[in-house]
Design a protein around this motif. Structure first.
Motif: not given
Length: 399
Positions: A276-281, A385-391
């Motif tokens: 969740r924190l990874l998605l926010y960041f 965007i890829v990092v957010g997709w993973f999170a």
């Protein structure tokens, strides 16, 4: 920047420094994992320090021969050592405590990394950039080096290569001393004691684990974004009329924010799930990147600096999430996550291609109404965007 100017390279050629540096991680990570699986973490650390020192010492003959290819080889070997150290240290930290706090523990351990980077920037500014004769300008602020004949350039080239050589040689000597200290010290080992290689069954399990595979992909794109943001901050500043010595201050600030972010995120992970924190960041990083692309002037540079705060969480958190519940397979999994650092070799080269579209400068043409150096940060935006997709994927599956 110094290597591009003093050796008179184009942007793509200069970006090969990143290719050599991060390509070394890709080459050596899996052999390092095999070695550590068979022997011990301590032996892996010693091998890593030895390779690092050897690569650093190679800067001496590279400078003497004034060979760009030799410098690339030295960097390549130096990162063999870093690959050993990275493949050893991260799973070691993860294994030395409860699984529930593994990602937070790794964030805490890596919170000290930016201190070394800040020290490196200090050395670069005070003892390297200020001593490089190729950085000298005339009264109008134009570089003198570009106006000189070949014989004068050769003299400056020899001086500047000596300046860049000495810190690496000194660092190599320090690392040798550190290796001797570690060799005589006792290190706690992890408790599994399983030295069977079990390579192919482990590869099969890892390849069919979606969380791990997606983590490797996310890590590759994240590292690419990090290196692009930190590498091309100087080119971004140059378009605004800021010289290299002054641009280092913005790099200082970026690393300072990165350091502060690591400590803040280590605290926040006590209350929020890592995914969740990874998605926010990742959202925050994308917002800053859009500012760097479309806001021209110094505010755009501030946005570029701000990305570092948002990136602070990403590497150790992706690492920890991807290795979650892998057991003994984590040792090999760690190698693939280190190999993913090759994103730092590929992505900056692609950004260099964008910068060369209109010529060797950074403001040769406008793309979508902004200078090409601004537009080139579309690549880090895609990476976040890829990092957010993973999170988002990990968060959805965990919930």
């Amino acid at each position: 920047m110094w290597v591009k100017r003093v050796l008179e390279l184009n942007n793509v050629q200069a970006s090969l420094v990143q290719m050599a540096f991060y390509g070394g991680y890709f080459t050596m990570a899996l052999p390092a994992a095999l070695f550590i699986k068979k022997y011990s973490y301590k032996t892996g650390v010693l091998i890593g320090l030895g390779l690092y020192a050897f690569g650093a010492m190679l800067f001496y003959p590279a400078a003497a021969w004034e060979s760009y290819f030799f410098f690339l080889i030295a960097l390549y070997i130096l990162t063999f050592g870093l690959a050993f150290l990275e493949t050893t240290a991260n799973p070691y930290v993860l294994s030395m405590g409860p699984v529930e706090t593994a990602t937070r523990r790794l964030n805490l351990a890596q919170a000290f990394n930016p201190m070394g980077a800040l020290a490196g920037l200090f050395v670069a500014k005070e003892f390297i950039l200020n001593a490089l004769q190729s950085n000298n300008t005339d009264e109008s602020g134009n570089l003198i080096f570009n106006t000189l004949d070949e014989s004068a350039k050769a003299i400056i080239r020899t001086n500047d290569l000596m300046v860049i050589r000495d810190p690496y040689v000194m660092l190599g000597l320090v690392v040798i001393v550190l290796a001797v200290v570690i060799a005589v010290a006792k290190m706690p080992e992890n408790k599994s004691g399983n030295n069977k290689l079990d390579f192919w069954p482990s590869m099969k399990r890892l390849s069919t684990n979606p969380g791990f595979v997606e983590g490797v992909i996310a890590q590759m794109f994240y590292v690419g974004a990090q290196i692009m943001v930190w590498t091309y901050i100087y080119q971004y500043a140059e378009v605004l009329g800021i010289d290299n010595a002054s641009a280092v201050n913005y790099a200082y600030t970026a690393l300072g924010l990165f350091l502060v972010g690591r400590w803040i995120c280590t605290f926040l992970l006590r209350y929020l799930k890592p995914a969740r924190l990874l998605l926010y960041f990742s959202f925050l990083a994308a917002a800053f990147t859009l500012g760097a692309i479309f806001i021209q002037g110094v505010l755009g540079l501030y946005s570029l600096v701000g990305i570092s705060f948002a990136m602070s969480l990403m590497f150790p958190t992706i690492y920890g999430i991807a290795l979650d519940d892998l057991g003994e397979d984590a040792k090999y999994g760690a190698a693939f996550l280190v190999m993913a650092i090759v994103g730092g070799a590929i992505m900056p080269t692609l950004q260099g291609v964008i910068l060369d579209i209109g010529g060797s400068g950074y403001n040769d043409m406008l793309i979508l109404g902004v200078p090409e150096v601004n537009f080139s940060f579309i690549l880090p935006l895609c990476c976040f965007i890829v990092v957010g997709w993973f999170a988002w994927r990990r968060l959805g599956l965990k919930d």
